[in-house]
Design a protein around this motif. Structure first.
Motif, PDB file in Angstrom:
ATOM      1  N   SER A 183       0.849  -1.176   0.000  1.00  0.00           N
ATOM      2  CA  SER A 183       0.000   0.000   0.000  1.00  0.00           C
ATOM      3  C   SER A 183       0.891   1.234   0.000  1.00  0.00           C
ATOM      4  CB  SER A 183      -0.893   0.019   1.240  1.00  0.00           C
ATOM      5  OG  SER A 183      -0.098   0.175   2.387  1.00  0.00           O
ATOM      6  N   ARG A 184       0.262   2.389  -0.210  1.00  0.00           N
ATOM      7  CA  ARG A 184       1.075   3.604  -0.200  1.00  0.00           C
ATOM      8  C   ARG A 184       1.786   3.783   1.123  1.00  0.00           C
ATOM      9  NH1 ARG A 184      -0.840   8.571  -3.788  1.00  0.00           N
ATOM     10  NH2 ARG A 184      -1.309   7.330  -5.607  1.00  0.00           N
ATOM     11  N   TRP A 185       1.060   3.527   2.220  1.00  0.00           N
ATOM     12  CA  TRP A 185       1.676   3.759   3.517  1.00  0.00           C
ATOM     13  C   TRP A 185       2.827   2.784   3.741  1.00  0.00           C
ATOM     14  CZ3 TRP A 185       3.057   7.033   6.761  1.00  0.00           C
ATOM     15  CH2 TRP A 185       3.523   6.654   8.014  1.00  0.00           C
ATOM     16  N   GLN A 186       2.641   1.514   3.340  1.00  0.00           N
ATOM     17  CA  GLN A 186       3.741   0.547   3.495  1.00  0.00           C
ATOM     18  C   GLN A 186       4.949   0.988   2.668  1.00  0.00           C
ATOM     19  OE1 GLN A 186       1.454  -2.964   2.386  1.00  0.00           O
ATOM     20  NE2 GLN A 186       1.882  -3.838   4.384  1.00  0.00           N
ATOM     21  N   THR A 187       4.676   1.500   1.485  1.00  0.00           N
ATOM     22  CA  THR A 187       5.773   1.980   0.641  1.00  0.00           C
ATOM     23  C   THR A 187       6.512   3.121   1.333  1.00  0.00           C
ATOM     24  OG1 THR A 187       4.455   1.419  -1.272  1.00  0.00           O
ATOM     25  CG2 THR A 187       6.318   2.877  -1.636  1.00  0.00           C
ATOM     26  N   ILE A 188       5.758   4.041   1.904  1.00  0.00           N
ATOM     27  CA  ILE A 188       6.375   5.175   2.585  1.00  0.00           C
ATOM     28  C   ILE A 188       7.191   4.695   3.780  1.00  0.00           C
ATOM     29  CG2 ILE A 188       5.855   7.209   3.983  1.00  0.00           C
ATOM     30  CD1 ILE A 188       3.346   7.521   2.128  1.00  0.00           C
ATOM     31  N   TRP A 189       6.592   3.791   4.549  1.00  0.00           N
ATOM     32  CA  TRP A 189       7.212   3.374   5.802  1.00  0.00           C
ATOM     33  C   TRP A 189       8.444   2.494   5.572  1.00  0.00           C
ATOM     34  CZ3 TRP A 189       7.298   5.079  10.444  1.00  0.00           C
ATOM     35  CH2 TRP A 189       7.745   4.262  11.490  1.00  0.00           C
ATOM     36  N   HIS A 190       8.348   1.570   4.606  1.00  0.00           N
ATOM     37  CA  HIS A 190       9.444   0.621   4.417  1.00  0.00           C
ATOM     38  C   HIS A 190      10.531   1.126   3.493  1.00  0.00           C
ATOM     39  CE1 HIS A 190       7.770  -2.801   6.556  1.00  0.00           C
ATOM     40  NE2 HIS A 190       6.594  -2.458   6.068  1.00  0.00           N
TER      41      HIS A 190
END
Lengths: 291, 256
Positions: A183-190
């Motif tokens: 997801s976008r947030w996972q992309t941002i976080w990881h």
């Protein structure tokens, strides 16, 4: 004459090249001179005043003697609280603007607002701080009001520098992430944040020097000329190095020059120290990443 | 058990703002075969490819019409979860794009994204790494370098790693957008060999500018021009006896 011998034309080009080099070098040196002059004068005049006593005691006899400890502590409070407010808001706003927001008139208005907020003179920020935080929210003249004012002042720059750090992360990393279903947030976080954290931190830490150096925004909102005790909470007033410097150099008669220059030197050293720490952190993080 | 299905589109059209990049594309791509997508630059090959895992939607002003069925399901239907779709439909890009992590973490990235920390057992992870790297022929070369940075590998290894990264999620479809264009001829040959080996287990769709490559590795070939599908046939037939004059002109190198 050989084929590759210098012709008059190429000799002329060599000459203009040398002239250009000389001019550029001269400008660069000119740029460095004021910095060296300021630092030199501060050290020369201020260094004699520096002592443990000067650093760790309060001013006495109408600030014509004694130390600057309350001002150092006050500056640390102001910088710490203001960045604790502006850093998270700024970073999250930048993440939203860079990673989520689509190009619409709303985001364009937000961008415009940020750019303009960065251009507002600090004395205007001060007046806004008085109106909003001191009077309207009834925080009074306190560290909280002053820090909020400083936070609003540093916010746009933190947003801008964070956005730049995020934009420097190659798009291919994001695509690689999305393609395994992140997801976008996972992309941002990881991926996005771990690879831009050095730039983000640098941007934040650079604002330390600005928050520490500004006088106008804290003048009416929380900094006091003299406070006989150290601040205990964000509701107290405090002294600050920049404010103290302003006071003893313009408002109080017969302050020994060494105290004025000593105070300025401490302020500069504090900022240099913080910037030095940021450089170390950044190079540590940079060494870990390679792409 | 029903036969695994590939990709089927019906009247698929796509607009970038005012510009229509795909015009009524209807096609059927079969499971267990490599399908090549050829055509001159700007003909919509890559756009079409990117429709199949809906990654075009990240671009502003993109509008699609028509249907795309993958595994028998309409992927543009309202209930479709992009996360689940992209697990099943993996994509390989022109330039290898390993993440700035170790070789091991690159392979495991998909699993880490989709499962909580506690849900993955150590031996399962180790097995996933070994199986995926073996499938792309990197295990022997990299088994002692699992902790190395993926970005320090050769381009060929990076591209194979990018393929390996998709495999732990058990995809059905592999989309490849000119996967060899950043590689030298020897590396290209080995990646092509790998694609041939993967063919039976997946639906593979590969965009290429290199007609010789399309002939070498694809079973079927689709020729596109100006957003339209012109011809879709067995690769040999398309190259040897094209039905459409435009296909003939292109494959014989008279334009494009």
């Amino acid at each position: 004459m050989g084929v590759f011998a210098t012709s008059p034309e190429s000799r002329r080009r060599h000459r203009s090249q040398q002239v250009a080099f000389a001019v550029l070098l001269a400008m660069t040196v000119l740029l460095v001179l004021p910095v060296l002059a300021i630092l030199g004068m501060l050290v020369w005049r201020g260094a004699p005043a520096l002592s443990l006593e000067f650093l760790f005691t309060a001013p006495v006899r109408g600030m014509t003697a004694g130390g600057i400890w309350p001002a150092i502590v006050g500056t640390m409070w102001l910088v710490g609280v203001s960045l604790a407010i502006s850093a998270p808001i700024g970073v999250l706003a930048a993440v939203y603007l860079n990673e989520y927001a689509r190009d619409s008139w709303v985001t364009r208005v937000i961008h415009l607002a940020i750019v303009n907020l960065a251009g507002v003179p600090s004395i205007v920020h001060a007046l806004f701080g008085v109106g909003a935080f001191v009077l309207f929210f009834r925080f009074g003249t306190s560290i909280l009001s002053a820090s909020l004012t400083l936070a609003i002042m540093t916010l746009p720059v933190i947003i801008a520098s964070t956005k730049e750090a995020l934009a420097a992360v190659p798009m291919t990393f994001r695509e690689a992430c999305w393609n395994v279903g992140a997801s976008r947030w996972q992309t941002i976080w990881h991926v996005v944040l771990p690879n831009s954290i050095a730039g983000i931190l640098t941007g934040i830490i650079l604002q330390v020097s600005r928050a520490a150096g500004e006088t106008a925004p804290i003048l009416f909102t929380g900094a006091a000329v003299f406070v006989p005790f150290l601040p205990q909470s964000v509701n107290d007033q405090c002294m600050a190095l920049s404010m103290h410097l302003f006071t003893i150099s313009t408002q109080v008669q017969s302050v020994p020059q060494s105290i004025t220059y000593g105070t300025a030197l401490v302020l500069v050293l504090l900022v240099v120290l913080v910037n030095g720490v940021s450089i170390v952190i950044r190079s540590r993080i940079r060494r870990r990443r390679k792409w | 058990m029903t036969k695994p299905q590939g990709i089927r589109t019906e009247n698929l059209s796509l607009w970038y703002g005012q510009f229509q990049a795909l015009l009524d594309v209807s096609l059927e791509i079969h499971h267990g075969r490599v399908t090549g997508l050829i055509g001159p630059s700007g003909c919509g090959k890559t756009t079409l490819l990117r429709c199949f895992n809906r990654i075009n939607e990240r671009i502003d002003g993109v509008r699609t019409a028509g249907h795309v069925h993958i595994l028998g399901e309409d992927i543009y239907a309202p209930g479709v979860d992009l996360v689940e779709l992209r697990k099943r439909v993996g994509m390989v890009f022109q330039r290898p794009n390993p993440l700035p992590l170790s070789v091991r973490e690159n392979v495991l990235f998909g699993l880490r994204i989709h499962f909580r920390r506690g849900e993955l057992r150590k031996d399962e992870l180790a097995h996933a790494v070994e199986a995926s790297l073996k499938e792309v022929g990197l295990w022997e070369a990299l088994k002692d370098k699992l902790g190395h940075r993926a970005t320090s590998l050769s381009l060929e290894q990076q591209q194979k790693l990018c393929i390996a990264r998709l495999l732990p999620l058990r995809p059905e479809v592999l989309l490849m957008d000119e996967p060899c264009s950043a590689l030298d001829p020897a590396a290209t040959q080995r990646v092509e060999q790998l694609i041939r080996e993967l063919r039976d287990r997946y639906t593979i769709l590969i965009v290429t500018h290199n007609m010789a490559q399309a002939r070498r590795i694809s079973d079927e070939c689709i020729f596109m021009l100006l957003g339209k599908l012109i011809e879709h046939r067995r690769t040999e037939d398309l190259f040897i006896s094209p039905k459409d004059e435009r296909t003939a002109n292109y494959v014989e190198g008279r334009f494009g």
